[in-house]
Design an enzyme around this catalytic site. Structure first.
Site, PDB file in Angstrom:
ATOM      1  N   GLU A  23      -3.232   7.753  -3.819  1.00 12.92           N
ATOM      2  CA  GLU A  23      -3.286   6.479  -3.102  1.00 12.92           C
ATOM      3  C   GLU A  23      -3.143   5.343  -4.115  1.00 12.92           C
ATOM      4  O   GLU A  23      -3.840   5.337  -5.140  1.00 12.92           O
ATOM      5  CB  GLU A  23      -4.610   6.363  -2.358  1.00 12.92           C
ATOM      6  CG  GLU A  23      -4.644   5.180  -1.402  1.00 12.92           C
ATOM      7  CD  GLU A  23      -5.986   5.069  -0.671  1.00 12.92           C
ATOM      8  OE1 GLU A  23      -7.044   5.245  -1.314  1.00 12.92           O
ATOM      9  OE2 GLU A  23      -5.971   4.776   0.538  1.00 12.92           O
ATOM     10  N   TYR A  33       0.866  -1.174   0.000  1.00  9.56           N
ATOM     11  CA  TYR A  33       0.000   0.000   0.000  1.00  9.56           C
ATOM     12  C   TYR A  33       0.902   1.222   0.000  1.00  9.56           C
ATOM     13  O   TYR A  33       1.928   1.250   0.695  1.00  9.56           O
ATOM     14  CB  TYR A  33      -0.881   0.005   1.257  1.00  9.56           C
ATOM     15  CG  TYR A  33      -1.664   1.277   1.446  1.00  9.56           C
ATOM     16  CD1 TYR A  33      -2.961   1.400   0.947  1.00  9.56           C
ATOM     17  CD2 TYR A  33      -1.111   2.376   2.117  1.00  9.56           C
ATOM     18  CE1 TYR A  33      -3.685   2.572   1.102  1.00  9.56           C
ATOM     19  CE2 TYR A  33      -1.832   3.553   2.271  1.00  9.56           C
ATOM     20  CZ  TYR A  33      -3.110   3.640   1.774  1.00  9.56           C
ATOM     21  OH  TYR A  33      -3.824   4.806   1.924  1.00  9.56           O
TER      22      TYR A  33
END
Lengths: 309, 403
Positions: free
Chosen positions: B210, B122
């Site tokens: 993101e 991530y």
């Protein structure tokens, strides 16, 4: 007494020839602020007529400060020019006076611009920025006082309460409620609701702690970020006067921006509940109902032996 | 402002951030030719909406409301599967945990070549308001909900910061790569990617990037398999090209119209409409309504520069809500004068044929004049002078809170 400004403070208006600059320049002079000049690049040499005085316009902040001896400036320039205006003011105050106060009213400044400004200000010790996107700062005196900003001056009166707020009109609401219980203010500071800004809650508390005339403080927070929690934690060991706290946005849903760029609950953080809890943990008198800020102030003052009832 | 994955990936590609080859499609035929051009055995067929949780979302038929397919992001192993998935996605409503129960109509698809995944990570870049700098957040637990990771295994999340005026320090980036367990080729690939992403964040005035998941391939390349980018609306004047990326269908119609009148509006679930000047006071007004047992129907800040026209527009917008049973106007006059607001209210109520109870609280500049204007008019209005009275009056008038 008051914090940071008083009726002697000499103030410049950056953007004085614009409609906002002239309008609020007039209002500030009417209140009693000592406006000594203004800056609009390219309009140096002009004169702006304010009530009872004609003030000179300069091309640059350093000329304006050298000629007038100003110690503070207020910025009404459009968002795209605001960050350079703050930096110019900071550099000029730093070089010529070793410090100064900059109040930035402008709304809608890009966040990255503000990061650059804040990082620049770290190298300009003695220069204080209030805002942006704020109503400004006001210290009422016996007659009028010093108002650097856009708030309606007449709702204030000299007194012993300090007020710190992220909001605009909600600050006026808090002022009106303190007035309705017979309490005036030393200084009210609107720190603004943007995610990246200058002066914070703790800076204000530090100054109010040192000000002998300030007997109690009202803090008006908003959802988003953790500034309220940090201020509450800091106040435990460093602030000896009573504090009353309110946080706007208990009913705001997560993920929705409530007007101010900073007023958003994200990732479950920055809720009003967390902030109220931090306030309570620090012994701050909380007003969960924003219509009862005045009442909470009275009970805080009574408890501290500063008022009979 | 948010953009779609396919738009974000085009930006990544330009900035040297590795992404798989892929095509933006709006029809099933385009999806099939995308499959043919990619020449990959495995392709991902991905719904393009601005909300997260697409993979775990469900697609529904907008007319019948029937469930059409589970999962808004599918891996297709054949041309037929691409056809099936694309038909099930396009023109249907995707409901994810971020869209709310009504979901979002999908009219854009992204068909992307499959990827050899060794591990999923991530990665996010965002504004850290406490440190006045940009935060880079990385985790070895990719492909899952990061908020869950933050709860259950916070030690898996690693952070680094940079100052936008100085850029990302290579040592800081290197330390982050190491804490994610990356070495050799993947370490080098990560440094290149994070350097490019940091520059992109600053140059394009992002407020968030993101990537979930960011993947390490078998060969050690770091590839952005997903991309979510938001821009800072305040910087729009620097980026006129954003207009081309804007997908108006993603924005609520009423919020767009409110914005055109410089009103800040957020739709809520209750039955009491609010019209307030100032964001803080608007939130406080909602809070008061709730404390007196009512439910606010909206957040509405008319702003400091409101005039008669924008106030009338605000009334129109509030009144569109069919659940509305009453309106509370709360104005603390500063630059805005209460008498101007009063005249605007009268005009708005005549234009809209206002039928529901109205409570008005004026304080500050010209509040007495404003109150007099309302009381001298034919308008059926309750005027009060404090915030507490305002909350009490509107809730009592409509007979308690909403059910």
């Amino acid at each position: 007494m008051s914090i940071w400004i008083n009726e002697e403070t000499k103030v410049l208006v950056q953007g004085i020839t614009g409609s906002q600059g002239t309008f609020h320049g007039t209002r500030m002079v009417e209140y009693g602020t000592d406006i000594v000049g203004g800056v609009t690049p390219g309009k140096g040499g002009q004169i702006v007529e304010l009530p009872g005085r004609s003030v000179p316009v300069f091309d640059t902040m350093s000329e304006a400060i050298s000629s007038t001896g100003a110690e503070a400036s207020v910025i009404y320039v459009p968002a795209r020019f605001a960050a350079p205006a703050i930096i110019e003011a900071a550099d000029s105050f730093y070089e010529l006076n070793g410090g100064g106060l900059i109040v930035c009213i402008t709304e809608g400044i890009p966040t990255l611009d503000m990061m650059k400004v804040v990082s620049h200000l770290e190298k300009r010790q003695g220069v204080r920025l209030i805002g942006p996107n704020c109503p400004g700062i006001i210290s009422p005196s016996d007659e009028g006082g010093c108002k650097i900003g856009i708030m309606p001056g007449y709702i204030h009166a000299k007194g012993r309460i300090g007020i710190i707020s992220k909001s605009g009109t909600l600050t006026y609401e808090a002022v009106a409620q303190t007035m309705s219980v017979g309490e005036g203010q030393t200084t009210c500071v609107g720190i603004g609701g943007d995610p990246v800004n200058g002066t914070g809650f703790i800076d204000c508390l530090e100054a109010f702690q040192k000000d002998p005339d300030t007997k109690a403080v009202v803090i008006i927070g908003e959802i988003g970020g953790t500034a309220e929690e940090e201020a509450a934690e800091w106040s435990k060991d460093n602030f000896s006067k009573p504090i009353v706290g309110f946080v706007a946005g208990a009913t705001a849903p997560p993920g929705k921006r409530m007007g101010h760029a900073g007023a958003i609950i994200s990732g479950g953080k920055g809720t009003a509940e967390e902030k109220f809890a931090a306030f309570e943990d620090a012994g701050i008198h909380i007003a969960r109902d924003p219509s009862k800020i005045g009442e909470a102030l009275v009970s805080a003052l009574v408890e501290a032996g500063l008022r009979e009832s | 402002m948010n953009i779609h994955e396919y738009q974000a990936k085009a930006m990544f590609r330009e900035s040297g951030v590795l992404v798989q080859q892929g095509f933006h499609c709006t029809t099933v035929d385009q999806a099939l030719s995308a499959y043919d051009s990619l020449g990959s055995d495995v392709v991902a067929v991905k719904s393009q909406i601005h909300a997260g949780g697409r993979g775990k979302g469900d697609l529904f038929c907008p007319d019948s409301g029937d469930l059409v397919m589970q999962g808004g992001v599918k891996v297709a192993l054949s041309r037929d599967e691409v056809r099936d998935f694309a038909s099930n996605i396009l023109g249907h409503r995707l409901v994810t945990k971020q869209t709310g129960p009504s979901g979002k109509m999908v009219s854009n698809l992204y068909v992307e070549a499959g990827c050899d995944i060794a591990h999923e990570y991530y990665l996010a870049l965002l504004v850290d308001r406490e440190r006045d700098s940009i935060l880079i957040m990385g985790s070895t637990e990719g492909g899952v909900d990061i908020e869950e990771v933050a709860e259950t295994s916070p030690e898996a999340i690693h952070k680094a910061w940079f100052d936008p005026s100085e850029g990302l320090d290579e040592e800081v980036a290197g330390a982050l790569a190491s804490s994610l367990g990356l070495s050799e080729a993947s370490h080098r690939s990560f440094l290149e990617m994070i350097g490019n992403l940091s520059s992109l964040f600053v140059e394009k005035d992002c407020s968030m990037i993101e990537i979930n998941p960011l993947v390490r391939t078998g060969e050690g390349s770091m590839v952005a398999l997903d991309a979510k980018v938001s821009f800072d609306d305040n910087a729009a004047f620097r980026h006129p090209w954003w207009d081309d990326l804007r997908d108006i269908s993603e924005e609520s119609d009423v919020e767009v119209r409110a914005h055109e009148h410089s009103l800040s509006y957020v739709d809520l679930e209750g039955n009491i409409g609010c019209l307030v000047n100032g964001a803080g006071l608007a939130m406080a007004t909602m809070d008061v309504i709730k404390l007196y047992g009512g439910e606010p129907a909206n957040f509405l800040d008319i702003g400091g520069g409101a005039d008669s026209e924008s106030i009338i527009a605000a009334f129109g917008i509030i009144l569109e809500d069919p659940r509305l049973e009453g309106i509370l106007v709360n104005i603390f006059g500063g630059i805005i004068r209460c008498d101007m607001v009063a005249r605007s209210i009268i005009e708005a109520s005549e234009e809209t044929g206002l039928q529901i109870p109205l409570v008005v609280r004026f304080s500050g500049t010209n509040h007495e004049e404003g109150r007099k204007v309302l009381e001298d008019s034919d308008l059926d209005v309750i005027t009060v002078s404090t915030l507490g009275d305002a909350g009490e009056a509107i809730v009592n008038t409509i007979g308690g809170g909403s059910s």
